[in-house]
Design a protein around this motif. Sequence first.
Motif, PDB file in Angstrom:
ATOM      1  N   LYS A  37       0.838  -1.202   0.000  1.00  0.00           N
ATOM      2  CA  LYS A  37       0.000   0.000   0.000  1.00  0.00           C
ATOM      3  C   LYS A  37       0.873   1.252   0.000  1.00  0.00           C
ATOM      4  O   LYS A  37       1.984   1.265   0.489  1.00  0.00           O
ATOM      5  CB  LYS A  37      -0.906   0.012   1.232  1.00  0.00           C
ATOM      6  N   TRP A  38       0.319   2.331  -0.552  1.00  0.00           N
ATOM      7  CA  TRP A  38       1.002   3.630  -0.614  1.00  0.00           C
ATOM      8  C   TRP A  38       0.490   4.535   0.494  1.00  0.00           C
ATOM      9  O   TRP A  38      -0.710   4.545   0.792  1.00  0.00           O
ATOM     10  CB  TRP A  38       0.757   4.288  -1.967  1.00  0.00           C
ATOM     11  N   HIS A  47       4.397  13.281  -0.278  1.00  0.00           N
ATOM     12  CA  HIS A  47       5.581  12.422  -0.357  1.00  0.00           C
ATOM     13  C   HIS A  47       5.083  10.986  -0.238  1.00  0.00           C
ATOM     14  O   HIS A  47       4.940  10.441   0.860  1.00  0.00           O
ATOM     15  CB  HIS A  47       6.580  12.749   0.749  1.00  0.00           C
ATOM     16  N   MET A  48       4.789  10.384  -1.393  1.00  0.00           N
ATOM     17  CA  MET A  48       4.205   9.052  -1.428  1.00  0.00           C
ATOM     18  C   MET A  48       5.277   7.986  -1.218  1.00  0.00           C
ATOM     19  O   MET A  48       6.330   8.017  -1.840  1.00  0.00           O
ATOM     20  CB  MET A  48       3.475   8.826  -2.751  1.00  0.00           C
ATOM     21  N   MET A  49       4.979   7.053  -0.290  1.00  0.00           N
ATOM     22  CA  MET A  49       5.899   5.970   0.018  1.00  0.00           C
ATOM     23  C   MET A  49       5.124   4.660   0.084  1.00  0.00           C
ATOM     24  O   MET A  49       3.987   4.623   0.558  1.00  0.00           O
ATOM     25  CB  MET A  49       6.608   6.220   1.341  1.00  0.00           C
ATOM     26  N   LYS A  50       5.743   3.587  -0.392  1.00  0.00           N
ATOM     27  CA  LYS A  50       5.097   2.275  -0.466  1.00  0.00           C
ATOM     28  C   LYS A  50       5.631   1.352   0.631  1.00  0.00           C
ATOM     29  O   LYS A  50       6.834   1.289   0.879  1.00  0.00           O
ATOM     30  CB  LYS A  50       5.370   1.653  -1.839  1.00  0.00           C
ATOM     31  N   CYS A  51       4.714   0.617   1.270  1.00  0.00           N
ATOM     32  CA  CYS A  51       5.096  -0.331   2.304  1.00  0.00           C
ATOM     33  C   CYS A  51       5.724  -1.565   1.657  1.00  0.00           C
ATOM     34  O   CYS A  51       5.140  -2.193   0.794  1.00  0.00           O
ATOM     35  CB  CYS A  51       3.880  -0.747   3.121  1.00  0.00           C
ATOM     36  N   TRP A  52       6.937  -1.915   2.123  1.00  0.00           N
ATOM     37  CA  TRP A  52       7.643  -3.077   1.590  1.00  0.00           C
ATOM     38  C   TRP A  52       7.883  -4.140   2.648  1.00  0.00           C
ATOM     39  O   TRP A  52       8.239  -5.280   2.346  1.00  0.00           O
ATOM     40  CB  TRP A  52       8.972  -2.654   0.953  1.00  0.00           C
TER      41      TRP A  52
END
Length: 61
Positions: A37-38, A47-52
């Motif tokens: 998810k972003w 500041h979009m970040m994706k869960c890894w």
Amino acid sequence: MRTVVKVYLQDEQGNKDWFVTPINLPEQEAHENYIGKWFNMGRETDHMMKCWKVETLKVEK
């Protein structure tokens, strides 16, 4: 059931961040809720970040 998780994030430039949060889901469902998810981690601008990765810190029954 309540699970406390640490959510690891990465943006498209490779910058990393994380946050800790409780969620009212079992452990496996909590992980599935965040992975891929972003999230907008910006304060003044987006500041979009994706869960890894998701790490379980505590499980309360």
